[in-house]
Design an enzyme around this catalytic site. Structure first.
Site, PDB file in Angstrom:
ATOM      1  N   ASP A 163      19.014  94.848  68.613  1.00  0.00           N
ATOM      2  CA  ASP A 163      17.556  94.843  68.822  1.00  0.00           C
ATOM      3  C   ASP A 163      17.180  95.271  70.243  1.00  0.00           C
ATOM      4  OD1 ASP A 163      18.657  92.240  69.575  1.00  0.00           O
ATOM      5  OD2 ASP A 163      16.591  91.545  69.833  1.00  0.00           O
ATOM      6  N   HIS A 164      18.198  95.629  71.053  1.00  0.00           N
ATOM      7  CA  HIS A 164      17.935  96.104  72.417  1.00  0.00           C
ATOM      8  C   HIS A 164      18.411  97.540  72.635  1.00  0.00           C
ATOM      9  CE1 HIS A 164      16.852  92.036  74.013  1.00  0.00           C
ATOM     10  NE2 HIS A 164      17.380  91.755  72.847  1.00  0.00           N
ATOM     11  N   HIS A 179      21.864  94.441  77.521  1.00  0.00           N
ATOM     12  CA  HIS A 179      23.043  93.958  76.774  1.00  0.00           C
ATOM     13  C   HIS A 179      23.133  94.689  75.446  1.00  0.00           C
ATOM     14  CE1 HIS A 179      19.909  91.396  75.046  1.00  0.00           C
ATOM     15  NE2 HIS A 179      20.735  90.953  74.127  1.00  0.00           N
ATOM     16  N   HIS A 210      23.135  93.995  72.179  1.00  0.00           N
ATOM     17  CA  HIS A 210      22.597  93.646  70.861  1.00  0.00           C
ATOM     18  C   HIS A 210      21.714  94.762  70.302  1.00  0.00           C
ATOM     19  CE1 HIS A 210      23.324  89.055  71.440  1.00  0.00           C
ATOM     20  NE2 HIS A 210      24.382  89.678  70.978  1.00  0.00           N
ATOM     21  N   HIS A 253      24.334  84.731  77.365  1.00  0.00           N
ATOM     22  CA  HIS A 253      23.876  85.184  76.048  1.00  0.00           C
ATOM     23  C   HIS A 253      24.919  86.153  75.485  1.00  0.00           C
ATOM     24  CE1 HIS A 253      21.083  86.429  72.908  1.00  0.00           C
ATOM     25  NE2 HIS A 253      21.175  87.687  73.311  1.00  0.00           N
ATOM     26  N   ASP A 289      17.627  88.971  77.252  1.00  0.00           N
ATOM     27  CA  ASP A 289      17.647  87.712  76.494  1.00  0.00           C
ATOM     28  C   ASP A 289      18.281  86.584  77.300  1.00  0.00           C
ATOM     29  OD1 ASP A 289      16.488  89.046  74.396  1.00  0.00           O
ATOM     30  OD2 ASP A 289      18.266  89.031  73.116  1.00  0.00           O
ATOM     31  N   HIS A 339      11.593  89.014  74.416  1.00  0.00           N
ATOM     32  CA  HIS A 339      11.074  88.446  73.164  1.00  0.00           C
ATOM     33  C   HIS A 339       9.831  87.595  73.413  1.00  0.00           C
ATOM     34  CE1 HIS A 339      14.388  89.400  70.312  1.00  0.00           C
ATOM     35  NE2 HIS A 339      15.147  89.350  71.399  1.00  0.00           N
TER      36      HIS A 339
HETATM   37 FE    FE Z   1      17.233  90.084  71.563  1.00  0.00          FE
HETATM   38 ZN    ZN Z   2      20.306  89.496  72.468  1.00  0.00          ZN
END
Ligand code: FE
Ligand code: ZN
Length: 263
Positions: A59-60, A55, A57, A113, A136, A174
């Site tokens: 942080d990915h 996805h 985001h 998410h 996530d 995570h």
């Molecule tokens: Fe994340």
């Molecule tokens: Zn995420």
């Protein structure tokens, strides 16, 4: 066939970037930053051969551009999200077939998410074990926040993951397990498997060992978000939140909201 290695490379505060390697080549899943991936690849002498994204985001996906500067590799990701550098745009029913390492992956749509979130399911590694990379969506003892989707979408996504073979190793993005377990125990204090997992997970974290991967069978037994149909969980939610719980969707929605403000 040689065994594959599945390594959670820590990034940021609590992210894991999963690497799958045949001992020479490696695929990186959700590289939110490049530096830890580069360092790990260098340490093992592995060459990056592809990037898989679940996805959009930061942080990915934040490390993709930098990794591509090191070497151009194909980037796989969700068709339904605006992500730069994608070579292949994937949706439910698509298959990813990689040569090095040899990996066959089926793409699952798991919105909730984010609206275009996908997961990658490997039906069998060389030892016969299934694996899923779920970003996530599903966490050990928890699930992702509903940033772009509805409770009904997320519940359907979690149902599709829960329907995978019980032995499936679940590679989440995570390390949220300990705080998730605290919430899970509030939802289901009498779950003995969950109590045992609390002790085991705490011991692992005390040694700085990841609590992942988990398995689908284990999550079915301890993850409250996969257990919204349990009468004892529904009774706890009604009692704690002073709400009427009519079915598993209302139980799931109440549980997800409660988790957002649970300390
Ligand atoms: Fe994340
Ligand atoms: Zn995420």
């Amino acid at each position: 066939m040689n065994a594959l290695e599945y390594v959670p490379v820590p990034a940021f505060e609590d992210n894991y970037i999963w690497l799958v390697s045949d001992g020479r080549n490696a695929v990186a899943v959700d590289p939110g930053e490049a530096a830890p991936v580069r360092a790990y690849l260098a340490k093992r002498g592995w060459r990056l051969s592809a990037i898989l994204l679940t996805h959009h985001h930061r942080d990915h996906v934040g490390g993709v551009a930098d990794l591509l500067k090191d070497q151009p590799v194909p980037v796989y990701g969700p068709a339904g999200e605006a992500i730069e550098h994608l070579t292949y745009r994937l949706a439910h029913g698509d298959h990813v077939s990689l040569a090095e390492p040899a990996l066959e992956l089926a793409v699952l749509d798991v919105p909730g998410h984010t609206s275009g979130h996908i997961a990658y399911f490997q039906a069998s590694d060389p030892r016969g074990t299934p694996h899923v990379f779920c970003g996530d969506t599903l966490f050990a003892c928890g699930c992702g926040r509903l940033f772009e989707g509805t409770p009904a979408q997320m519940l359907a996504s979690l149902d599709s993951l829960a329907a995978l073979p019980g032995a499936t190793e679940v590679h989440c993005a995570h390390e949220y397990t300990l705080s998730n377990i605290r919430f899970a125990l509030a939802c289901e204090p009498g779950n003995t498997e969950l109590q045992a997992w609390r002790d085991e997970a705490a011991a692992r974290r005390a040694r700085n060992v990841p609590t992942l991967p988990t398995t689908i069978a284990h999550e079915r037994a301890v993850n409250p978000f996969l257990r919204a149909g349990e009468p004892s969980i529904q009774a706890t939610l009604a009692d704690q939140l002073h709400e009427t719980v009519t079915d598993r969707l209302s139980a799931f929605a109440l549980m997800r909201e409660w988790k957002n403000r649970f300390r």
